[in-house]
Design an enzyme around this catalytic site. Structure first.
Site, PDB file in Angstrom:
ATOM      1  N   GLY A 136      46.468   9.894  42.324  1.00  0.00           N
ATOM      2  CA  GLY A 136      47.721   9.478  41.694  1.00  0.00           C
ATOM      3  C   GLY A 136      48.860  10.476  41.763  1.00  0.00           C
ATOM      4  N   ASP A 194      35.020  12.043  47.257  1.00  0.00           N
ATOM      5  CA  ASP A 194      35.717  13.266  46.836  1.00  0.00           C
ATOM      6  C   ASP A 194      34.821  14.112  45.946  1.00  0.00           C
ATOM      7  OD1 ASP A 194      38.736  11.396  46.642  1.00  0.00           O
ATOM      8  OD2 ASP A 194      38.246  12.967  48.085  1.00  0.00           O
ATOM      9  N   ASP A 211      45.461  12.683  53.362  1.00  0.00           N
ATOM     10  CA  ASP A 211      44.847  12.290  52.095  1.00  0.00           C
ATOM     11  C   ASP A 211      45.713  12.759  50.938  1.00  0.00           C
ATOM     12  OD1 ASP A 211      41.718  13.402  50.480  1.00  0.00           O
ATOM     13  OD2 ASP A 211      43.104  11.755  50.021  1.00  0.00           O
TER      14      ASP A 211
HETATM   15  C1  DX5 Z   1      42.610  14.441  45.882  1.00  0.00           C
HETATM   16  C2  DX5 Z   1      41.676  13.591  46.702  1.00  0.00           C
HETATM   17  C3  DX5 Z   1      42.315  12.323  47.181  1.00  0.00           C
HETATM   18  C4  DX5 Z   1      42.850  11.431  46.085  1.00  0.00           C
HETATM   19  C5  DX5 Z   1      43.665  10.323  46.697  1.00  0.00           C
HETATM   20  O1  DX5 Z   1      42.105  15.707  45.783  1.00  0.00           O
HETATM   21  O2  DX5 Z   1      41.200  14.322  47.790  1.00  0.00           O
HETATM   22  O3  DX5 Z   1      41.384  11.596  47.960  1.00  0.00           O
HETATM   23  O4  DX5 Z   1      41.810  10.926  45.347  1.00  0.00           O
HETATM   24  O5  DX5 Z   1      44.186   9.529  45.686  1.00  0.00           O
HETATM   25  P1  DX5 Z   1      45.663   8.927  45.785  1.00  0.00           P
HETATM   26  O6  DX5 Z   1      45.669   8.048  47.005  1.00  0.00           O
HETATM   27  O7  DX5 Z   1      45.801   8.173  44.520  1.00  0.00           O
HETATM   28  O8  DX5 Z   1      46.612  10.071  45.926  1.00  0.00           O
END
Ligand code: DX5
Length: 231
Positions: free
Chosen positions: A146, A36, A178
């Protein structure tokens, strides 16, 4: 139906032990690693660049994809490919010349993918499906891990999957989701047509460990998507 893949977001890892974290994810059976990349402009958060990704490259053979949550993805595309990313994901909202940006990524020897923020309609990618090997439907507003899953995105996942099938690209273009993906939400996303499921906190907060989390998410996704997705 494309094969179900579980891809970790690395945001939750302890970066002071990045090599160990990557090795542990590989051993837990994930299918690829999503990085990310945030520039503090396109999203209100700042993460890491190609140097960090390159430092992790020798520790696994798994494919790397860079999710570029940046305003100017063209500027450093080559550096992410040189760092070992075989797929670059750019946001349609950040690309004035999206068609050119995607073609440029292909000319660097990587595959290109396009991401849609929650408020962006599926039609925004209708004319570039032939240039990508994946469409990412964000199920949270990008910028942080999160966050809560947005279930109304399942309708967009269905629409994107239908657009890909209608274009005759169903055997080569993946649909990824995602944000907020976990045991309680993954079936909805996979059932709607997503075959690559990115998870961050759900993987790292499982008290039974990473391998249990990966297996549980994969089983729930395959059950929702149907046996063909087992690959
Ligand atoms: C948010 C990111 C995601 C996030 C996912 O902008 O692109 O990949 O880190 O994390 P969780 O699964 O905790 O929502």
């Amino acid at each position: 139906m494309r094969r179900i893949e579980i891809a970790p977001s690395v945001l939750p890892v302890d970066f002071s032990h990045l090599a160990d974290a990557i090795t542990a994810l590989d051993a837990a059976g994930v299918d690829r690693i999503q990085w990310d990349v945030m520039d503090g402009q396109f999203v209100p958060n700042l993460t890491f660049g190609p140097g960090v990704i390159a430092s992790a490259r020798p520790h696994t053979e798994l494919p790397f994809e860079a999710h570029l949550m940046v305003l100017t993805p063209d500027v450093m595309a080559r550096e992410y490919v040189d760092a070992g990313c075989s797929r670059l994901i750019v946001h349609v909202e950040a690309c004035t010349h999206l068609h050119r940006t995607l073609a440029n990524i292909a000319s660097l020897g990587a595959t290109a993918a396009v991401a849609l923020n929650p408020s962006t309609p599926a039609d925004a990618v209708a004319h570039v499906l032939d240039l990508v090997d994946m469409v990412l439907v964000m199920t949270v507003n990008p910028g942080f891990g999160g966050q809560a899953y947005i279930p109304t995105m399942e309708a967009k996942v269905r629409q994107v999957r239908a657009m890909i099938e209608a274009a005759g690209l169903g055997d080569r273009v993946d649909v990824e989701v995602d944000g907020g993906i976990g045991p309680a939400t993954i079936a909805g996303a996979a059932g709607a047509g997503a075959n690559i499921l990115v998870a961050g906190s759900a993987l790292f907060k499982d008290p039974l460990g990473l391998a249990h989390a990966v297996d549980e998410l994969r089983a729930l996704a395959v059950a929702a998507a149907g046996p063909a997705a087992a690959g």
